[in-house]
Design a protein around this motif. Sequence first.
Motif, PDB file in Angstrom:
ATOM      1  N   UNK A 124       0.849  -1.201   0.000  1.00  0.00           N
ATOM      2  CA  UNK A 124       0.000   0.000   0.000  1.00  0.00           C
ATOM      3  C   UNK A 124       0.880   1.244   0.000  1.00  0.00           C
ATOM      4  N   UNK A 125       0.346   2.401  -0.427  1.00  0.00           N
ATOM      5  CA  UNK A 125       1.127   3.641  -0.391  1.00  0.00           C
ATOM      6  C   UNK A 125       1.440   4.054   1.038  1.00  0.00           C
ATOM      7  N   UNK A 126       2.335   5.030   1.163  1.00  0.00           N
ATOM      8  CA  UNK A 126       2.847   5.391   2.480  1.00  0.00           C
ATOM      9  C   UNK A 126       1.862   6.225   3.292  1.00  0.00           C
ATOM     10  N   UNK A 127       1.411   7.365   2.748  1.00  0.00           N
ATOM     11  CA  UNK A 127       0.711   8.323   3.611  1.00  0.00           C
ATOM     12  C   UNK A 127      -0.383   9.053   2.837  1.00  0.00           C
ATOM     13  N   UNK A 128      -1.604   8.911   3.283  1.00  0.00           N
ATOM     14  CA  UNK A 128      -2.745   9.568   2.654  1.00  0.00           C
ATOM     15  C   UNK A 128      -2.633  11.088   2.722  1.00  0.00           C
ATOM     16  N   UNK A 129      -1.943  11.606   3.723  1.00  0.00           N
ATOM     17  CA  UNK A 129      -1.857  13.057   3.880  1.00  0.00           C
ATOM     18  C   UNK A 129      -1.055  13.728   2.772  1.00  0.00           C
ATOM     19  N   UNK A 130      -0.341  12.946   1.974  1.00  0.00           N
ATOM     20  CA  UNK A 130       0.380  13.516   0.834  1.00  0.00           C
ATOM     21  C   UNK A 130      -0.521  13.743  -0.370  1.00  0.00           C
ATOM     22  N   UNK A 131      -1.779  13.315  -0.248  1.00  0.00           N
ATOM     23  CA  UNK A 131      -2.719  13.436  -1.371  1.00  0.00           C
ATOM     24  C   UNK A 131      -3.507  14.735  -1.258  1.00  0.00           C
ATOM     25  N   UNK A 132      -3.184  15.670  -2.129  1.00  0.00           N
ATOM     26  CA  UNK A 132      -3.876  16.956  -2.097  1.00  0.00           C
ATOM     27  C   UNK A 132      -4.997  17.075  -3.092  1.00  0.00           C
ATOM     28  N   UNK A 133      -5.091  16.118  -4.052  1.00  0.00           N
ATOM     29  CA  UNK A 133      -6.080  16.251  -5.112  1.00  0.00           C
ATOM     30  C   UNK A 133      -7.293  15.342  -4.949  1.00  0.00           C
ATOM     31  N   UNK A 134      -7.227  14.371  -4.061  1.00  0.00           N
ATOM     32  CA  UNK A 134      -8.397  13.536  -3.814  1.00  0.00           C
ATOM     33  C   UNK A 134      -9.476  14.377  -3.134  1.00  0.00           C
ATOM     34  N   UNK A 135     -10.719  14.226  -3.566  1.00  0.00           N
ATOM     35  CA  UNK A 135     -11.784  15.002  -2.935  1.00  0.00           C
ATOM     36  C   UNK A 135     -12.040  14.485  -1.518  1.00  0.00           C
ATOM     37  N   UNK A 136     -12.587  15.338  -0.691  1.00  0.00           N
ATOM     38  CA  UNK A 136     -12.747  15.021   0.729  1.00  0.00           C
ATOM     39  C   UNK A 136     -13.662  13.825   0.967  1.00  0.00           C
ATOM     40  N   UNK A 137     -14.707  13.679   0.141  1.00  0.00           N
ATOM     41  CA  UNK A 137     -15.626  12.561   0.351  1.00  0.00           C
ATOM     42  C   UNK A 137     -14.905  11.236   0.176  1.00  0.00           C
ATOM     43  N   UNK A 138     -14.160  11.100  -0.920  1.00  0.00           N
ATOM     44  CA  UNK A 138     -13.446   9.860  -1.174  1.00  0.00           C
ATOM     45  C   UNK A 138     -12.302   9.662  -0.179  1.00  0.00           C
ATOM     46  N   UNK A 139     -11.598  10.710   0.122  1.00  0.00           N
ATOM     47  CA  UNK A 139     -10.424  10.610   0.989  1.00  0.00           C
ATOM     48  C   UNK A 139     -10.780  10.074   2.369  1.00  0.00           C
ATOM     49  N   UNK A 189      -7.968   3.907 -16.561  1.00  0.00           N
ATOM     50  CA  UNK A 189      -8.790   4.268 -15.409  1.00  0.00           C
ATOM     51  C   UNK A 189      -9.158   5.736 -15.393  1.00  0.00           C
ATOM     52  N   UNK A 190      -8.232   6.600 -15.856  1.00  0.00           N
ATOM     53  CA  UNK A 190      -8.508   8.035 -15.881  1.00  0.00           C
ATOM     54  C   UNK A 190      -9.611   8.393 -16.872  1.00  0.00           C
ATOM     55  N   UNK A 191      -9.861   7.501 -17.822  1.00  0.00           N
ATOM     56  CA  UNK A 191     -10.868   7.775 -18.837  1.00  0.00           C
ATOM     57  C   UNK A 191     -12.166   7.006 -18.598  1.00  0.00           C
ATOM     58  N   UNK A 192     -12.216   6.235 -17.526  1.00  0.00           N
ATOM     59  CA  UNK A 192     -13.405   5.476 -17.167  1.00  0.00           C
ATOM     60  C   UNK A 192     -14.054   6.085 -15.926  1.00  0.00           C
ATOM     61  N   UNK A 193     -15.363   5.987 -15.847  1.00  0.00           N
ATOM     62  CA  UNK A 193     -16.040   6.403 -14.620  1.00  0.00           C
ATOM     63  C   UNK A 193     -15.808   5.355 -13.540  1.00  0.00           C
ATOM     64  N   UNK A 194     -15.922   5.774 -12.279  1.00  0.00           N
ATOM     65  CA  UNK A 194     -15.784   4.840 -11.166  1.00  0.00           C
ATOM     66  C   UNK A 194     -14.378   4.708 -10.625  1.00  0.00           C
ATOM     67  N   UNK A 195     -13.409   5.438 -11.209  1.00  0.00           N
ATOM     68  CA  UNK A 195     -12.023   5.385 -10.761  1.00  0.00           C
ATOM     69  C   UNK A 195     -11.586   6.738 -10.215  1.00  0.00           C
ATOM     70  N   UNK A 196     -10.668   6.698  -9.255  1.00  0.00           N
ATOM     71  CA  UNK A 196     -10.011   7.911  -8.756  1.00  0.00           C
ATOM     72  C   UNK A 196      -8.512   7.648  -8.721  1.00  0.00           C
ATOM     73  N   UNK A 197      -7.728   8.748  -8.647  1.00  0.00           N
ATOM     74  CA  UNK A 197      -6.282   8.613  -8.774  1.00  0.00           C
ATOM     75  C   UNK A 197      -5.557   9.444  -7.738  1.00  0.00           C
ATOM     76  N   UNK A 198      -4.382   8.948  -7.365  1.00  0.00           N
ATOM     77  CA  UNK A 198      -3.554   9.614  -6.381  1.00  0.00           C
ATOM     78  C   UNK A 198      -2.413  10.356  -7.067  1.00  0.00           C
ATOM     79  N   UNK A 199      -1.731  11.180  -6.289  1.00  0.00           N
ATOM     80  CA  UNK A 199      -0.517  11.852  -6.752  1.00  0.00           C
ATOM     81  C   UNK A 199       0.721  11.123  -6.226  1.00  0.00           C
ATOM     82  N   UNK A 200       0.651  10.681  -4.984  1.00  0.00           N
ATOM     83  CA  UNK A 200       1.796  10.016  -4.348  1.00  0.00           C
ATOM     84  C   UNK A 200       1.443   8.621  -3.833  1.00  0.00           C
ATOM     85  N   UNK A 201       0.426   8.012  -4.410  1.00  0.00           N
ATOM     86  CA  UNK A 201       0.010   6.685  -3.965  1.00  0.00           C
ATOM     87  C   UNK A 201       0.812   5.575  -4.611  1.00  0.00           C
ATOM     88  N   UNK A 202       2.145   5.656  -4.485  1.00  0.00           N
ATOM     89  CA  UNK A 202       3.029   4.706  -5.157  1.00  0.00           C
ATOM     90  C   UNK A 202       3.234   3.437  -4.340  1.00  0.00           C
TER      91      UNK A 202
END
Length: 767
Positions: free
Chosen positions: A334-349, A504-517
Amino acid sequence: MTVSVATLGFPRIGPRRELKFTLEKFWAGKITQTELEDAAAGLRTAAWARQKALGADWLPSNDFSLYDHVLDTSMMLGAIPARYDVESAEDAGLETYFAMARGTTGGSRCRHAHGSVTAGEMTKWFDTNYHFIVPEIEPGARLQLGRPKPLEEYREARAQGFETRPVLLGPITWLSLAKGHGVDPFDLLDEVLGHYVTLLGLLEHAGAEWVQIDEPILVTDLTEQQRRALTRAYAKLGRAGPKVMLTTYFGGLGENLSLAASLPAAGLHIDLLRAPEQLDAVLKAVPKDRLLSLGVVDGRNIWRADLASLLDRLDSLAAQRDLVLAPSCSLLHVPVDLELEGKLDDELKQWLAFAVQKIEELDLLRRALNEGRDSVADGLAVAACASEARKTAARIHDRAVGERIAALTPGMRERSAGHAERISAQAEVLDLPAFPTTTIGSFPQTTAVRKARAEHNRGVLDTASYGAFLREETERAIRWQEEVGLDMLVHGEFERNDMVQYFGEKLSGFAFTVNGWVQSYGSRCVRPPILYGDVSRPEPMTVDWWRYAQGLTEKPVKGMLTGPVTILNWSFVRDDQPREASCRQIALAIRDEVLDLEAAGCKAIQIDEAALREGLPLRQRDWQHYLDWAVDCFRLAAAGVGNATQIHTHMCYSEFNDILPSIGAMDTDVISIETARSQMELLEAFAAYRYPSAIGPGVYDIHSARVPGENEMVELMRQAQKHLRPEQLWVNPDCGLKTRGWDEVRPAIAAMVLAARTLRAETQVEA
């Protein structure tokens, strides 16, 4: 009774992929070995400090690796194949380590003293997308205890004030994963155990009270040989030094429970995410004087735990015996830290938890069980609110998707004609030579390509300029392919960030991280999409780029798609419905794209299913159900085309021998597979099965910096012809070329084309 918290392993790569960038600088000759080792030590220190600050009572050491923990174990045991020309395990350093991981060329930074050397075989770690280097056991092999890395890293942590529990890959799992070349790896059991006993003694002398020994092989179907080996091993290891926490994960113990409970280990860890039903049986089988570690938060997915339900289940148990609460497995996945994600919307986060947040969840559970729920009432209230919000969120469900699924018919999974009729129709349209050459899809993602993408994402490069840049890269790739003489071309995928993320970026139902490596292998990291809701395709995803590329050449250009099973298996998948239901939704979306490509004039469409084998359950009794729906989803995506449209698929770094009937049931026209590292070994099984379709056995190992020559590729294809008819064979690399440089790709592909021409000449002479 007390409850404590353990982490079984923490992500190695660093919060911002620091390990990746440091490794690549070292391989490029930009930093020294000392600088590499200093950076690695800094990552280890930061990980220990962070886990301790988050509330972990049991910190892991030796969970860090510069490349792969299985390779680390092979090096430690001296299982170094003769081709690396190392006199003793003590002499093997980073040069040998990276040679085993990546191979070498005469000009590479980590070149071997004797020139070009092939890498070790690579395959998937159980049913994950993590790749490990397969241990090789050669005839006459004698193991030697090399650098005691677990001891060194335990001492390193202790010197900084961190008391840790060293993590060792279990000897029976290591032997089970090993490949013997004319020898049974288990013939070396006594040697292996002797080295483990020595290591455990050293750890005890250094002050270690506990060690964590990972034996995930215990959640698989064991042979009698493995059962005997486990009994024999732990009769020695359980009394050789520190207390042993025998650690199992990725599934339930099942019929192996009595065996696991009988082994003289001081503690046992079980996975309650993959197998929640095993708890009652484990409680009956495991004596109360044995420390029980429960994997209660998901180490492989990113959804928040239902803390209230967990507490309801654990309350009475915590009053009866000491417990350790832990992730289900190492947090490597799993990725390291959710707090590094600034672009995920609050509901999903609010629905998510990465490695840091999972330890926080464990800390909340521990405090609630030790001090009462009132002590953490606020934290539990936040968790309950997030859980309820996810259950009722409107964005998760799409009525139109449900209606399409309900309207599916059996005919939608069937091609309109059999294989022989399709071959004839495709040959007339494509007019390819014998041993046709192609690549798997992607070409190098150069610094310029990555820079342009990053600048476009930041808004520095406008869309028109970015599009013009991509068109130039695509045209350059098409022209080079024509010049080098490839028969079936690809557009190069310069517009794609990742084979799953792009779709995934072009399909509905997916979201993406910036640092979710997360680490895939070595320095290769991926950002799995988050599949949170129903999936559909709002508009075509690849047609314009295919149309542009095909307009540049008279040669056929493949349409390039990622298959539904691979998109599923390489995503963080919603856990509120069966995986097969999500996969079927993805399959319908890919089907729409396939039909649009065909309508645009595309005559060959590759639908990659690199992760089909990866998703296979660890227990054979569960295989058929998975394979049935996985194949069904692929056919749903692919079967709508006409006879003249050639359907390709690609699979890599997996064992296929035991699932060939299902691969055959996919009903593709061409399959490309990895065979370069395994020396065409897989083809014997394809021949025995009488696989009817065409096969492109990889003749170029793209995960190595090594550039093979024409003669080497010709020899591999001659081996292939011992198993398959010449008319079945394509010539291609074993995977996409995205991670390689053009200075490696150009000579390798040129050699591959020459190899195909040599094969054609040989076949004509024989005829």
